[in-house]
Write a protein that holds these residues in place. Structure first.
Motif, PDB file in Angstrom:
ATOM      1  N   SER A 142       0.825  -1.205   0.000  1.00 32.38           N
ATOM      2  CA  SER A 142       0.000   0.000   0.000  1.00 32.38           C
ATOM      3  C   SER A 142       0.858   1.254   0.000  1.00 32.38           C
ATOM      4  O   SER A 142       0.619   2.195  -0.770  1.00 32.38           O
ATOM      5  CB  SER A 142      -0.934  -0.007   1.212  1.00 32.38           C
TER       6      SER A 142
ATOM      7  N   GLU B 206      -6.368   1.820  -0.814  1.00 37.31           N
ATOM      8  CA  GLU B 206      -7.482   0.873  -0.710  1.00 37.31           C
ATOM      9  C   GLU B 206      -7.028  -0.487  -0.172  1.00 37.31           C
ATOM     10  O   GLU B 206      -7.804  -1.198   0.463  1.00 37.31           O
ATOM     11  CB  GLU B 206      -8.135   0.683  -2.072  1.00 37.31           C
TER      12      GLU B 206
ATOM     13  N   SER C  15      -7.572  -1.535   3.423  1.00 30.64           N
ATOM     14  CA  SER C  15      -8.890  -1.987   3.881  1.00 30.64           C
ATOM     15  C   SER C  15      -8.871  -3.456   4.277  1.00 30.64           C
ATOM     16  O   SER C  15      -9.779  -3.924   4.974  1.00 30.64           O
ATOM     17  CB  SER C  15      -9.938  -1.751   2.797  1.00 30.64           C
TER      18      SER C  15
ATOM     19  N   ASP D  48     -14.734  -0.544   5.595  1.00 30.53           N
ATOM     20  CA  ASP D  48     -14.598  -0.204   4.179  1.00 30.53           C
ATOM     21  C   ASP D  48     -15.259  -1.197   3.227  1.00 30.53           C
ATOM     22  O   ASP D  48     -15.601  -0.840   2.093  1.00 30.53           O
ATOM     23  CB  ASP D  48     -13.116  -0.099   3.799  1.00 30.53           C
TER      24      ASP D  48
ATOM     25  N   PHE E 176     -13.718  -6.917  -3.729  1.00 34.39           N
ATOM     26  CA  PHE E 176     -13.316  -5.542  -3.438  1.00 34.39           C
ATOM     27  C   PHE E 176     -12.040  -5.173  -4.177  1.00 34.39           C
ATOM     28  O   PHE E 176     -11.960  -4.122  -4.839  1.00 34.39           O
ATOM     29  CB  PHE E 176     -13.129  -5.386  -1.924  1.00 34.39           C
TER      30      PHE E 176
ATOM     31  N   VAL F 202     -11.178  -2.477  -7.159  1.00 30.23           N
ATOM     32  CA  VAL F 202     -10.115  -1.479  -7.027  1.00 30.23           C
ATOM     33  C   VAL F 202      -9.237  -1.478  -8.271  1.00 30.23           C
ATOM     34  O   VAL F 202      -8.888  -0.431  -8.821  1.00 30.23           O
ATOM     35  CB  VAL F 202      -9.275  -1.749  -5.763  1.00 30.23           C
TER      36      VAL F 202
ATOM     37  N   ARG G  15     -10.983   0.203 -11.075  1.00 28.37           N
ATOM     38  CA  ARG G  15     -11.027   1.657 -10.892  1.00 28.37           C
ATOM     39  C   ARG G  15      -9.698   2.315 -11.238  1.00 28.37           C
ATOM     40  O   ARG G  15      -9.670   3.458 -11.715  1.00 28.37           O
ATOM     41  CB  ARG G  15     -11.433   1.999  -9.454  1.00 28.37           C
ATOM     42  N   TYR G  16      -8.600   1.619 -11.008  1.00 26.47           N
ATOM     43  CA  TYR G  16      -7.293   2.185 -11.347  1.00 26.47           C
ATOM     44  C   TYR G  16      -6.970   2.057 -12.826  1.00 26.47           C
ATOM     45  O   TYR G  16      -5.936   2.559 -13.274  1.00 26.47           O
ATOM     46  CB  TYR G  16      -6.188   1.553 -10.508  1.00 26.47           C
TER      47      TYR G  16
END
Length: 570
Positions: free
Chosen positions: A75, A82, A85, A95, A145, A149, A152-153
């Motif tokens: 991270s 994220e 989380s 989260d 999840f 992520v 989304r990236y």
């Protein structure tokens, strides 16, 4: 950012630029999704494909302190907030959702056929709170999840899409496959590199015939697993007096019921006040040579026969109900002759698998993610995707499997003799703390100066894959324990003689922490309080030999320099 100037001309090989990527990742579980998220965050163009859909059932739910540290390292190293989380049950509940359990300990109870378990034949390692609050990760939610992520990236996702062929040439890789829709036509995608994070059914392992036949490991086991509702707390059904129970309730951690050459796991998700998940992960893993897989029984029938042998375990399942079909395997172990090649990598569970006994699967996976992505990002800048560049990843993956084989095989041998198990338990447990501290030390140094070299220095060791890879003495202790257990297995030593040898090794080893009680055979429950941790840090920083002293002193210094904000994070 990744240099994306070198593009293939439109129409080359019939593959247009929009179907051309830097990296194709096969498999969108945690390994593939975290890898994809990291690469995409740095600007790489990533295609993330999987034959199945999220959310989906998966096991490997029990976390470890080392896993939590790798979560924090990845991270912070790649500015991927994220990922944190997943770092604790509190963060996951906040989260992702109230579906994760808490993990306060590793608990082990020995059982014999037809007998009530002796409360004196139990061991437990409570996890020091300084290393975060671990969780029982509800993989359906955690994996979904991280997949989202990654998307989304910037990862391009194709779920329900199965890779059918992977072809390599001097310029790159062509991946061909199709969706599961009726009448779906084949599609091809072009990339510079392919990461196979698909697991046992690895397309690359099949293409290059990489599997050892048979697996080269000493350990043997098969498994059956599913999810249940209504599994009772072992604390409520054991019948053991309070004075003989461990400090932490069995229900607050990962419960291992040990039988001869095998073990049950009980991993509850409903064991803290904020959880709304009634499920419990249940599994049985056993040596397939001792317990051949029956051809005339259903998994339900076989599991019921095992419960009938162990009355205290059976009481946990009184009134419980299975909520999904069993997964029942043949031998779990598989290994690969090679895990790295020009423009490809078999990642973690695609490379090999041993046994879930000590919950090392996800920790191993993220350590490999760290080693691979740091090199792959450099390769995307300069175009060198040769196997030589990734040689450390190969050494790491093979070492992670090799050393885990030593301790798991020793443990299965020792399950039949409590004193020997008690000794092996200490060899394993005594190095969780220093193995985690070296990771925390690197992270705290990076927190102070943001210098990536602290993470690179973690790889400067002689024994990649060992929990404490700089320690010759720990390697010798592990290997001598393994040899001793194998002599007991062969009948050359009695159980007590083998146990005496390992206890003597522990007693005489200057790197085994004496503060927690690892050298004291009578102390079966290891429960490091805050005061105990303070005494341990003093010993590690002042009294321990240099290899421990360096870790302990710099760890303590890192906490002090990082300040109160980071001390709260610890």
């Amino acid at each position: 950012m990744v240099d994306q100037k070198k593009e293939r001309p439109e129409g080359a090989d019939g593959i247009p630029p929009e179907a051309t990527y830097d990296v194709v990742i096969l498999g969108s579980g945690i390994a593939g999704s975290v890898t994809g998220a990291i690469l995409a965050k740095h600007g790489a163009r990533v295609l993330l494909v999987d034959a199945t859909l999220h959310p989906r059932f998966a096991v490997g739910e029990s976390m470890t302190p080392q896993l939590v540290e790798w979560i924090h390292i990845l991270s912070e190293r790649h500015d991927l907030p994220e990922l944190k989380s997943l770092a604790s049950v509190q963060q996951s509940t906040r989260d992702i959702g109230p579906t994760f359990g808490t993990k306060a300990h590793f608990g082990f109870m020995k059982h014999e056929v037809g007998k009530e378990p002796d409360p004196r034949e139990a061991t437990q390692l409570a996890l020091p709170k300084i290393f975060h609050q671990n969780s029982h990760m509800f993989r359906q939610d955690s994996d979904s999840f991280m997949f989202h992520v990654a998307v989304r990236y910037g990862c391009v996702a194709k779920q329900g899409w199965r890779a059918e062929d992977v072809d390599f040439d001097e310029d790159g890789v062509t991946v061909t496959g199709r969706s599961g829709a009726p009448g779906a036509r084949p599609e091809s995608f072009r990339a510079k590199y392919v990461v196979d994070a698909s697991g046992f059914r690895s397309p690359l392992a099949q293409k290059f015939d990489l599997r050892d036949k048979p697996a080269r490991f000493k350990h043997h086991s098969r498994s059956m697993f599913t999810h249940y509702v209504g599994v009772k707390r072992f604390d409520d059904v054991s019948g053991h007096p309070r004075a003989l129970r461990p400090p932490a309730d069995w229900h607050t951690g990962t419960m291992h019921h040990l039988i001869e050459r095998g073990w049950f796991w009980i991993i509850p998700f409903d064991n803290h006040k904020d959880s709304r998940n009634p499920l419990c992960s249940v599994g049985l893993t056993m040596d397939e040579r001792t317990y051949p897989k029956p051809q005339d029984l259903t998994p339900d029938e076989e599991f019921a026969l095992f419960l009938d042998k162990y009355p205290a375990v059976k009481r946990q399942f009184d009134g419980a109900a299975r909520v999904r079909e069993w997964v029942s395997t043949d031998r779990l172990q598989y290994s690969s002759k090679q895990t790295i090649g020009d423009r490809w990598c078999l990642m973690s569970h695609a490379a090999g698998f041993l046994d879930p006994l000590f919950s090392r699967g996800l920790s191993n996976t993220l350590e490999v993610v760290d080693a691979l992505t740091s090199r792959l990002l450099e390769a995307l800048k300069d175009g060198d995707f040769s196997a030589e560049r990734f040689a450390y990843v190969e050494r790491l993956e093979q070492g992670l499997l090799r050393y885990n084989d030593e301790i798991v095989n020793s443990s299965f041998i020792a399950f039949s003799h409590f004193r020997l198990w008690n000794a092996v338990f200490r060899v394993w447990g005594s190095f969780i703390t220093p193995g985690t501290m070296r990771l925390t030390r690197a992270r705290l140094k990076h927190f102070r100066d943001k210098d990536q070299r602290h993470f690179r220095e973690l790889e400067e060791n002689d024994y990649p894959g060992l929990w404490w890879p700089q320690s010759d003495r720990f390697k010798i202790l592990l290997e001598t324990t393994s040899e001793t257990c194998e002599k007991y297995e062969a009948g050359a030593l009695s159980g007590d003689e083998a146990a005496d040898i390992v206890f003597k090794l522990l007693e005489e080893s200057p790197i085994v922490n004496p503060v927690f009680g690892w050298k004291d055979e009578s102390k079966r429950f290891i429960y490091p309080s805050t005061a105990t941790m303070a005494r341990f840090l003093y010993w590690a920083s002042v009294q321990a030999p240099p290899e421990m002293n360096n870790v302990g002193r710099e760890f303590l210094l890192g906490i002090l320099k990082a300040g109160s904000k980071v001390r709260k994070l610890l």
